[in-house]
Design an enzyme around this catalytic site. Structure first.
Site, short mmCIF file in Angstrom:
data_model
loop_
_atom_site.label_atom_id
_atom_site.label_comp_id
_atom_site.label_asym_id
_atom_site.label_seq_id
_atom_site.Cartn_x
_atom_site.Cartn_y
_atom_site.Cartn_z
N CYS A 1 0.84 -1.20 0.00
CA CYS A 1 0.00 0.00 0.00
C CYS A 1 0.87 1.26 0.00
CB CYS A 1 -0.96 -0.03 1.19
SG CYS A 1 -2.37 1.09 1.01
N HIS B 1 -3.23 -5.19 1.47
CA HIS B 1 -2.60 -5.53 2.74
C HIS B 1 -2.64 -7.03 3.00
CE1 HIS B 1 -2.28 -1.37 4.40
NE2 HIS B 1 -3.31 -1.15 3.59
N GLU C 1 -0.89 -8.68 5.01
CA GLU C 1 -0.66 -8.94 6.43
C GLU C 1 -1.94 -8.94 7.25
OE1 GLU C 1 -0.85 -4.51 6.17
OE2 GLU C 1 -0.09 -6.15 4.90
#
Length: 220
Positions: free
Chosen positions: A78, A169, A171
């Site tokens: 991002c 994202h 994660e």
């Protein structure tokens, strides 16, 4: 293997939690000295202008450029993808200029909450979950940049050599596929100190072989 994570603001803790769950040592990076001994570096989400200002003030901008020039792996998610880009629009801003691509900030609008999609990628046979939060759009990619996944017809994962970037994202999901691929790049860079010292690095094997991307349809 030790991976550095830029820890200025944003979701650096989520990256650390995912990697540590995979048996990987992590270190929070706030100074050039923090990057010593790292096999790779993650530039997480957050606010790219704030991050860039911090990198310059602390001398990290030039350190990261040298880190890349030495062949280390760097992964931007991002805002991290914005920092890696050579050209940033909407609005125009400076960046590290390490990946030849044009990105549009907040390309999908100023989302209040996250949007979750699934899309095909070259990294696994099953659809890849993608969480977008005020994500950028990669509008242009230069020569040599591979597109590993798309969202709404635009690149969502790109790679050139040891540099990897996502507009979403990874994660924030339970899927470690993208991080596994980044660890593979870090391992192949030859800068894994554990490997150099003869120790066995704790790295999960990537899920399946990288394959050619044909189409990348997204769905809610």
């Amino acid at each position: 293997m030790k991976i550095g994570i830029l820890a200025v603001q944003g979701d650096f803790a989520a990256h650390a939690a995912m990697l540590e769950g995979m048996g990987i040592e992590t270190v929070e990076v706030r100074t050039p000295a923090d990057m010593e001994g790292c096999a790779g570096l993650i530039l997480p989400g957050g606010e790219s202008t704030t991050q860039l200002q911090f990198l310059r003030e602390e001398g990290l901008a030039e350190t990261i450029k040298k880190f890349v020039a030495e062949g280390h792996a760097v992964f931007g998610t991002c805002a991290g993808a914005i920092l890696l880009a050579s050209e940033v629009e909407n609005p125009k801003q400076e960046s590290l200029g390490l990946l030849d691509m044009t990105v549009l900030r907040n390309g999908y609008g100023r989302q209040i909450a996250s949007d979750v999609f699934s899309a095909k990628s070259t990294l696994k046979d099953e659809p890849l979950e993608m969480v977008f939060i005020r994500g950028p759009i990669i509008e242009r990619t230069g020569p040599g940049i591979e597109i590993l996944a798309k969202h709404e017809g635009k690149p969502a994962i790109v790679q050139k050599g040891q540099l990897l970037a996502t507009t979403f994202h990874p994660e924030l999901t339970a899927d470690t596929t993208v991080h596994e691929y980044f660890l593979k790049l870090a391992r192949e860079s030859g800068h894994d100190s554990a490997k150099t010292n003869g120790a066995k690095a704790k790295v999960a094997e990537p899920q399946g072989n990288k394959r050619e991307l044909t189409t990348a349809k997204s769905s809610t």
